[in-house]
Write an enzyme that holds these catalytic residues in place. Structure first.
Site, short mmCIF file in Angstrom:
data_model
loop_
_atom_site.label_atom_id
_atom_site.label_comp_id
_atom_site.label_asym_id
_atom_site.label_seq_id
_atom_site.Cartn_x
_atom_site.Cartn_y
_atom_site.Cartn_z
N CYS A 194 -55.53 -69.17 7.49
CA CYS A 194 -54.45 -68.92 6.41
C CYS A 194 -55.10 -68.89 5.04
CB CYS A 194 -53.30 -70.29 6.39
SG CYS A 194 -52.68 -70.78 7.98
N ASP A 204 -53.55 -75.96 15.96
CA ASP A 204 -54.66 -76.67 15.58
C ASP A 204 -54.29 -77.48 14.34
OD1 ASP A 204 -54.65 -74.06 14.32
OD2 ASP A 204 -56.78 -74.40 13.57
N ILE A 230 -69.83 -49.96 13.36
CA ILE A 230 -69.52 -49.17 12.05
C ILE A 230 -70.80 -48.33 11.78
CG2 ILE A 230 -70.36 -50.75 10.32
CD1 ILE A 230 -67.81 -49.66 8.84
#
Length: 620
Positions: A2, A95, A292
Site C-alpha cells: 500500500c 497480512d 528489458i
C-alpha cells in the site's frame, strides 16, 4: 502492499488529505481509507495482494489501536495463529490485519516479531493523550518520508516524497548542498532528502511520540550473522557447506515470497542473481519472466542470457523493449515518481519494466536486487579489498566509484562560491564516513556494512519501491530477507571475494541451477548503456544539450556553464564512462529542478508529467 500518509499534533484539511492520497494512488489503486480525530489523521491507499476482499485500512478502525501499513508480512499466518491462541481476534486473513493485536500483546517491541518488508504508522489512543508509533523494516525496503516541525512538535508523513509535498508548507526549502551530495553519492544518503525540512526514517527504526511531546527515535539493532553449523561463523575451507546453506535459505524464501492471491512474475536480467531466483521459483511450478532491452544494437544487451535462463526454467518469457527516442518523456515520468534526483541510469528501465509487468496482468514481481551488497558482488568492493590487502589506500577510489562524478571532476564543475559552500556540508554523514573508514572489522566488513545499511536503502531500494509501485506492482526481494542477509554477513572475506572473483559463495550456490554460459560469463552491470547512447545526433544528446545549456544551468550559481559545456565536447570527441555518467546525472538533476524546485510544497496536479508516453513493445 500500500501507500500510507498522515499527520500528528497538526491540522490538515480534508482537501490536503485527498491531495496526498491522489498523489500516490498509483501505489494503491484498489481502495483509500482515512481515520481522523482532533490532532491526528491516518490514511492509506491499498494495493490488494493478500485477502483481496478483506484488509480494510486503517486496521482496527474504531478501536483504541489503529494502523496503516505499507509492505508485506510473510509470517502473518503464524502470527495470526499465535495471537488467536492468546485470545485476540483477527478479523480476516490479510497480512496487515495482525498488527493491532500484535501491538496490544507486545507493545513497542511488536516489530521484532515481523518477518517482511514494511513501513507503518500506529495510533494508540488508550492513554490520556494519543501516541503515534512509526516503524520501518530492517533494510528500508519500504521508505517513509517525514516532515517534523520541532517548534510546533507536529508531524506529517507519507510513503512518497511528491505526495508529502501535498501537505501545505512542506518542502519549501531546498538543501543547497544537495547537488554536491547527489553527485558524490548518486542520491541523498542517511536521513537526508533534497529538502531541508523533509527526512527519511532510517531502516530498522522505531519512532514514538505522544501528542504535543517530542519524539523518541530508536534504531533497532541489526540482525546478528547466522551461525554456521553448531555455532560461529563459517570457517575457511567449508565453502561447500556455506553454499548449501545459502541455497537452502534462498529456496525457502523464494517459495514463501511466491505466495499471493494475485499473479506473480519474475524479473530476469540474465545474470546470476535474478537467474537464481528464477530457477528456484520454477521449482514451485510454471513461471513468467520479464527482461528489458533497448531497440537497436547496444553494449550490455543481456536479452539472450535472460532467454537462456527462462528456457531452462521452462518459463513463459516476456521481452520488453524501450525505444531510445522516447527517453526524454520516460525520464520525466521516472524523475517525478522518484521525487528527488537518483543518478542510476537503470531507473528508466526499472520504471518501464514494471509498467510492462502490470500491463501483462501481474501485481507481484520477484527481483534479484541486493545480492551484490549481501554477498560481495561489486567491482568496487573487490578493488578496495585487494588494495587494502596490498597495504595501499583504498578509500578515495572506492568513494569515487560510488559517485556520479569523481571528486576532482565535481570540483571542476562548481563555481568558486558553491565549492566553498559544500566544503562546510559533506555529502556523507560524519558518523557513516567514520565507520566506513575506521570502524570495526576488515575493510570488506566495513564496506559491506556501509553498502547494506546506507547505500542499498537510499540508492537502490527506494528506486525499486517507487518505480514498481508507480505501476501498482509489489516488488519482492528474496536477497533482502533476514535469513539470507544474516547468512551473507556471516561469510568470511575469502568466501565473498578472492582471486579476482566476486560473490564466490553465491556462484557456488547456483551451480547446476543455471546455464553454464550464465555462470561463466564476466559480470556486467544491469544498466542503461549511457556512454553509447549519449552521443551527438541522438535524441538523448539533443535533450541533454537543451536542458544543460550553459546559460540555463549557470543561473543558479552552483555550476560553471563553460565547464559543463567542455564535458559535452569531451564526450563528443572521446566517449567516456565518467563524462557520460556525469552528464546523465546533471540531466536528471535538471529535470528534477524543472519539476519540483520552483513549485515545492504546492504540486500543481496529481497527474504524472508526460503521462501519455508509452515507449514499449512487449513480446511473449
Amino acid at each position: 502492499m500500500c501507500r500510507i500518509f498522515g499527520y500528528f499534533n497538526a491540522v490538515a484539511t480534508p482537501h490536503e488529505m485527498r491531495t496526498v492520497a491522489a498523489l500516490q494512488r498509483h501505489g494503491g489503486p484498489d481502495a483509500t481509507g482515512v481515520s481522523r480525530a482532533p490532532g491526528w489523521g491516518l490514511g492509506n491507499n491499498r494495493l490488494a495482494v493478500v485477502d483481496l476482499d478483506g484488509g480494510d485500512q486503517p486496521y482496527g478502525r474504531g478501536g483504541p489501536v489503529q494502523v496503516v501499513f505499507n509492505g508485506e508480512i510473510y509470517n502473518h499466518e503464524e502470527l495470526r495463529r499465535r495471537l488467536e491462541s492468546l485470545g485476540h481476534s483477527v478479523p480476516d486473513r490479510c497480512d496487515g490485519s495482525v498488527l493491532p493485536a500484535l501491538y496490544l500483546e507486545y507493545g513497542e517491541e511488536f516489530t521484532e516479531h515481523l518477518d517482511g518488508m514494511y513501513a507503518l504508522a500506529l495510533l494508540d489512543a488508550r492513554g490520556e493523550v494519543p501516541r503515534l508509533l512509526l516503524a520501518t523494516d530492517h533494510l528500508g525496503m519500504k521508505p517513509l518520508y517525514l516532515r517534523w516541525d520541532a517548534a510546533c512538535r507536529s508531524l506529517r508523513f507519507s510513503s512518497e516524497l511528491p505526495a508529502l509535498l501535498g501537505f501545505g508548507g512542506v518542502g519549501g526549502r531546498v538543501r543547497e548542498s544537495g547537488l554536491d551530495a547527489y553527485l558524490a553519492t548518486r542520491t541523498p544518503f542517511g536521513t537526508r532528502t533534497v529538502y531541508e525540512d523533509v527526512e527519511v526514517l532510517q531502516p530498522g527504526t522505531t519512532w514514538v511520540c505522544e501528542l504535543g511531546g517530542a519524539p523518541r527515535v530508536r534504531r533497532r539493532p541489526a540482525d546478528a550473522p547466522a551461525p554456521a553449523g553448531d555455532g560461529g561463523t563459517a570457517e575457511a575451507g567449508d565453502e561447500g557447506t556455506a553454499a548449501r546453506r545459502v541455497r537452502r535459505a534462498l529456496r525457502s524464501e523464494v517459495g514463501r515470497l511466491l505466495v499471493a492471491d494475485v499473479p506473480v512474475a519474475l524479473i530476469t536480467s540474465g545474470g546470476l542473481d535474478s537467474g537464481l531466483v528464477t530457477a528456484l521459483a520454477a521449482e514451485h511450478g510454471p513461471v513468467h519472466t520479464f527482461n528489458i532491452a533497448y531497440r537497436g544494437t547496444w553494449p550490455f544487451d543481456e536479452r539472450h542470457f535472460a532467454r537462456e535462463v527462462a528456457e531452462r526454467a521452462r518459463a513463459v518469457h516476456h521481452q520488453v523493449e524501450i525505444d531510445p527516442a522516447a527517453f526524454p518523456a520516460l525520464l520525466e515520468e521516472t524523475v517525478w515518481h522518484l521525487g528527488q534526483p537518483n543518478a542510476d541510469p537503470i531507473a528508466l528501465s526499472t520504471y518501464a519494466l514494471f509498467r510492462a509487468v502490470r500491463d501483462a496482468g501481474f501485481t507481484v514481481a520477484l527481483t534479484g536486487d541486493a545480492a551484490d551488497e549481501v554477498f560481495g558482488g561489486y567491482e568496487r568492493m573487490r578493488r578496495a579489498a585487494e588494495r587494502a590487502a596490498a597495504g595501499a589506500d583504498w578509500s578515495a577510489a572506492y568513494l569515487d566509484a560510488l559517485s556520479a562524478a569523481p571528486a576532482a571532476l565535481r570540483t571542476s564543475l562548481y563555481t568558486d562560491a558553491y565549492r566553498a559552500h559544500v566544503r562546510e556540508d559533506p555529502a556523507l554523514p560524519e558518523a557513516v564516513r567514520e565507520d566506513l573508514l575506521h570502524g570495526p572489522g576488515t575493510v570488506l566488513d566495513r564496506i559491506t556494512r556501509f553498502e547494506l545499511e546506507n547505500r542499498l536503502p537510499a540508492y537502490h531500494l527506494r528506486r525499486v519501491d517507487h518505480l514498481s509501485m508507480a505501476s501498482s506492482v509489489e516488488a519482492r526481494l528474496p536477497f533482502c530477507q533476514r535469513s539470507v542477509v544474516a547468512l551473507g554477513r556471516s561469510l568470511r572475506d575469502h568466501q565473498r571475494i578472492r582471486d579476482g572473483r566476486v560473490k564466490r559463495t553465491l556462484y557456488a550456490a547456483a551451480a547446476g541451477l543455471l546455464p553454464d554460459r550464465v555462470l561463466s560469463r564476466p559480470k556486467q552491470p544491469f544498466t542503461l548503456p549511457v556512454t553509447a547512447m549519449l552521443r551527438p545526433g541522438s535524441t538523448l544528446w539533443e535533450y541533454a544539450r537543451d536542458l544543460l545549456a550553459p546559460g540555463r544551468i549557470a543561473a543558479a550559481g552552483r555550476l560553471d556553464g563553460q565547464a559543463v559545456d567542455a564535458l559535452f565536447a569531451s564526450q563528443a570527441e572521446r566517449p567516456d564512462d565518467t563524462a557520460a555518467m556525469a552528464l546523465w546525472a546533471l540531466l536528471v538533476h535538471e529535470v528534477w529542478e524543472g519539476q519540483f524546485r520552483h513549485t515545492a510544497g504546492r504540486p500543481g496536479s496529481a497527474e504524472t508529467p508526460a503521462g501519455g508516453a508509452r515507449p514499449l513493445a512487449v513480446a511473449a
